[in-house]
Design a protein around this motif. Structure first.
Motif, PDB file in Angstrom:
ATOM      1  N   SER A   2      -5.016   1.965 -13.717  1.00 20.81           N
ATOM      2  CA  SER A   2      -4.700   1.237 -12.495  1.00 20.81           C
ATOM      3  C   SER A   2      -5.412   1.814 -11.279  1.00 20.81           C
ATOM      4  N   SER A   3      -5.761   0.946 -10.358  1.00 21.89           N
ATOM      5  CA  SER A   3      -6.407   1.380  -9.115  1.00 21.89           C
ATOM      6  C   SER A   3      -5.379   1.665  -8.018  1.00 21.89           C
ATOM      7  N   TYR A   4      -4.114   1.430  -8.316  1.00 22.15           N
ATOM      8  CA  TYR A   4      -3.063   1.625  -7.316  1.00 22.15           C
ATOM      9  C   TYR A   4      -2.593   3.068  -7.282  1.00 22.15           C
ATOM     10  N   THR A   5      -2.403   3.575  -6.081  1.00 23.95           N
ATOM     11  CA  THR A   5      -1.835   4.904  -5.882  1.00 23.95           C
ATOM     12  C   THR A   5      -0.852   4.836  -4.725  1.00 23.95           C
ATOM     13  N   VAL A   6       0.018   5.810  -4.634  1.00 22.33           N
ATOM     14  CA  VAL A   6       0.963   5.874  -3.519  1.00 22.33           C
ATOM     15  C   VAL A   6       0.201   5.956  -2.199  1.00 22.33           C
ATOM     16  N   ALA A   7      -0.926   6.648  -2.210  1.00 26.40           N
ATOM     17  CA  ALA A   7      -1.706   6.834  -0.983  1.00 26.40           C
ATOM     18  C   ALA A   7      -2.290   5.533  -0.433  1.00 26.40           C
ATOM     19  N   ASN A   8      -2.579   4.554  -1.303  1.00 25.60           N
ATOM     20  CA  ASN A   8      -3.177   3.327  -0.788  1.00 25.60           C
ATOM     21  C   ASN A   8      -2.204   2.150  -0.688  1.00 25.60           C
ATOM     22  N   LEU A   9      -0.906   2.441  -0.765  1.00 29.95           N
ATOM     23  CA  LEU A   9       0.085   1.384  -0.572  1.00 29.95           C
ATOM     24  C   LEU A   9       0.198   1.042   0.908  1.00 29.95           C
ATOM     25  N   PRO A  10       0.085  -0.227   1.262  1.00 31.84           N
ATOM     26  CA  PRO A  10       0.226  -0.590   2.671  1.00 31.84           C
ATOM     27  C   PRO A  10       1.683  -0.477   3.131  1.00 31.84           C
ATOM     28  N   ARG A  11       1.850  -0.130   4.379  1.00 31.47           N
ATOM     29  CA  ARG A  11       3.178  -0.027   5.009  1.00 31.47           C
ATOM     30  C   ARG A  11       3.376  -1.215   5.936  1.00 31.47           C
ATOM     31  N   ILE A  12       4.630  -1.598   6.106  1.00 33.07           N
ATOM     32  CA  ILE A  12       4.978  -2.627   7.070  1.00 33.07           C
ATOM     33  C   ILE A  12       5.974  -2.013   8.050  1.00 33.07           C
ATOM     34  N   SER A  13       5.802  -2.301   9.314  1.00 26.22           N
ATOM     35  CA  SER A  13       6.694  -1.740  10.331  1.00 26.22           C
ATOM     36  C   SER A  13       8.026  -2.483  10.332  1.00 26.22           C
ATOM     37  N   ARG A  14       9.046  -1.810  10.823  1.00 26.08           N
ATOM     38  CA  ARG A  14      10.359  -2.454  10.917  1.00 26.08           C
ATOM     39  C   ARG A  14      10.297  -3.649  11.868  1.00 26.08           C
ATOM     40  N   GLU A  15       9.468  -3.561  12.887  1.00 28.03           N
ATOM     41  CA  GLU A  15       9.339  -4.665  13.841  1.00 28.03           C
ATOM     42  C   GLU A  15       8.740  -5.907  13.184  1.00 28.03           C
ATOM     43  N   LYS A  16       7.704  -5.713  12.373  1.00 26.47           N
ATOM     44  CA  LYS A  16       7.056  -6.835  11.691  1.00 26.47           C
ATOM     45  C   LYS A  16       8.013  -7.464  10.675  1.00 26.47           C
ATOM     46  N   VAL A  99      -2.543  -9.821 -11.690  1.00 29.09           N
ATOM     47  CA  VAL A  99      -3.392  -9.296 -10.615  1.00 29.09           C
ATOM     48  C   VAL A  99      -4.837  -9.488 -11.035  1.00 29.09           C
ATOM     49  N   LYS A 100      -5.602 -10.113 -10.177  1.00 29.65           N
ATOM     50  CA  LYS A 100      -7.009 -10.347 -10.478  1.00 29.65           C
ATOM     51  C   LYS A 100      -7.840  -9.140 -10.060  1.00 29.65           C
ATOM     52  N   ASP A 101      -8.579  -8.602 -10.981  1.00 28.93           N
ATOM     53  CA  ASP A 101      -9.489  -7.484 -10.706  1.00 28.93           C
ATOM     54  C   ASP A 101      -8.805  -6.288 -10.059  1.00 28.93           C
ATOM     55  N   GLY A 102      -7.502  -6.148 -10.241  1.00 26.61           N
ATOM     56  CA  GLY A 102      -6.788  -5.003  -9.658  1.00 26.61           C
ATOM     57  C   GLY A 102      -6.683  -5.034  -8.145  1.00 26.61           C
ATOM     58  N   THR A 103      -6.949  -6.187  -7.518  1.00 26.38           N
ATOM     59  CA  THR A 103      -6.932  -6.239  -6.052  1.00 26.38           C
ATOM     60  C   THR A 103      -5.575  -6.576  -5.481  1.00 26.38           C
ATOM     61  N   GLY A 104      -4.750  -7.311  -6.209  1.00 27.46           N
ATOM     62  CA  GLY A 104      -3.429  -7.683  -5.720  1.00 27.46           C
ATOM     63  C   GLY A 104      -3.473  -8.640  -4.539  1.00 27.46           C
ATOM     64  N   GLU A 105      -4.600  -9.326  -4.329  1.00 25.95           N
ATOM     65  CA  GLU A 105      -4.789 -10.180  -3.156  1.00 25.95           C
ATOM     66  C   GLU A 105      -3.850 -11.375  -3.112  1.00 25.95           C
ATOM     67  N   GLU A 106      -3.434 -11.859  -4.261  1.00 24.56           N
ATOM     68  CA  GLU A 106      -2.590 -13.052  -4.253  1.00 24.56           C
ATOM     69  C   GLU A 106      -1.162 -12.761  -3.812  1.00 24.56           C
ATOM     70  N   GLN A 107      -0.744 -11.541  -3.825  1.00 23.28           N
ATOM     71  CA  GLN A 107       0.579 -11.156  -3.333  1.00 23.28           C
ATOM     72  C   GLN A 107       0.466  -9.802  -2.645  1.00 23.28           C
ATOM     73  N   LYS A 108       0.975  -9.720  -1.439  1.00 24.99           N
ATOM     74  CA  LYS A 108       0.973  -8.454  -0.708  1.00 24.99           C
ATOM     75  C   LYS A 108       2.227  -7.675  -1.081  1.00 24.99           C
ATOM     76  N   VAL A 109       2.074  -6.406  -1.347  1.00 19.69           N
ATOM     77  CA  VAL A 109       3.194  -5.531  -1.658  1.00 19.69           C
ATOM     78  C   VAL A 109       3.186  -4.412  -0.633  1.00 19.69           C
ATOM     79  N   TYR A 110       4.301  -4.276   0.070  1.00 19.67           N
ATOM     80  CA  TYR A 110       4.422  -3.300   1.150  1.00 19.67           C
ATOM     81  C   TYR A 110       5.560  -2.324   0.891  1.00 19.67           C
ATOM     82  N   VAL A 111       5.500  -1.216   1.627  1.00 17.23           N
ATOM     83  CA  VAL A 111       6.611  -0.268   1.708  1.00 17.23           C
ATOM     84  C   VAL A 111       7.057  -0.290   3.163  1.00 17.23           C
ATOM     85  N   LEU A 112       8.362  -0.400   3.385  1.00 15.53           N
ATOM     86  CA  LEU A 112       8.901  -0.395   4.743  1.00 15.53           C
ATOM     87  C   LEU A 112       8.753   0.989   5.340  1.00 15.53           C
TER      88      LEU A 112
END
Length: 139
Positions: A2-16, A99-112
């Motif tokens: 997998s190309s996913y790591t904890v370091a490259n997980l996008p975050r979402i702000s509480r405000e957003k 997931v296409k090509d390991g990009t996850g573009e069709e669904q965004k996955v965030y950590v609050l």
């Protein structure tokens, strides 16, 4: 591998996230992975999927949320359980061929960012955004 790591997980702000919930934006799901610390409040409309259930519930969760635009994971601080759950979710999507090509573009996955702890500091007493809030537990 997998190309996913904890370091490259996008975050979402509480405000957003609050903006999404207030606008009732369709296609956004919030997954609260807290266990016994779920008491004392939670984000309106979230699903509680405790970490200790992920081994058997993750495939079901991936199938259930397949059509969502975004999935937001969090725990109390979003330092361990939230990010590791998001990572497990992404890897399960990849394993299931969603997931296409390991990009996850069709669904965004965030950590609050900051988890429920930071969320409740601003939105704990806002009944439009937080349910079952017990202020005394957070003081």
């Amino acid at each position: 591998m997998s190309s996913y790591t904890v370091a490259n997980l996008p975050r979402i702000s509480r405000e957003k996230l609050a903006e999404y919930i207030r606008s009732k934006k369709p296609g956004v799901s919030v997954i609260d992975v807290r266990d016994s610390d779920y008491i004392g409040g939670h984000i309106v409309g979230c699903q509680n999927v405790p970490v200790n259930t992920h081994d058997f519930r993750m495939p079901e969760l991936v199938r259930t949320l397949a059509d969502e635009d975004a999935v937001v994971f969090h725990c109390s601080l979003s330092q361990q359980r939230g990010p590791s759950s998001a990572l497990k979710y992404l890897r399960e999507r990849e394993r299931m061929g969603l997931v296409k090509d390991g990009t996850g573009e069709e669904q965004k996955v965030y950590v609050l960012d900051g988890g429920f702890s930071m969320w409740q500091e601003v939105y704990g007493e806002d009944a439009e955004l937080t349910e079952a809030y017990v202020k005394d537990l957070w003081d």
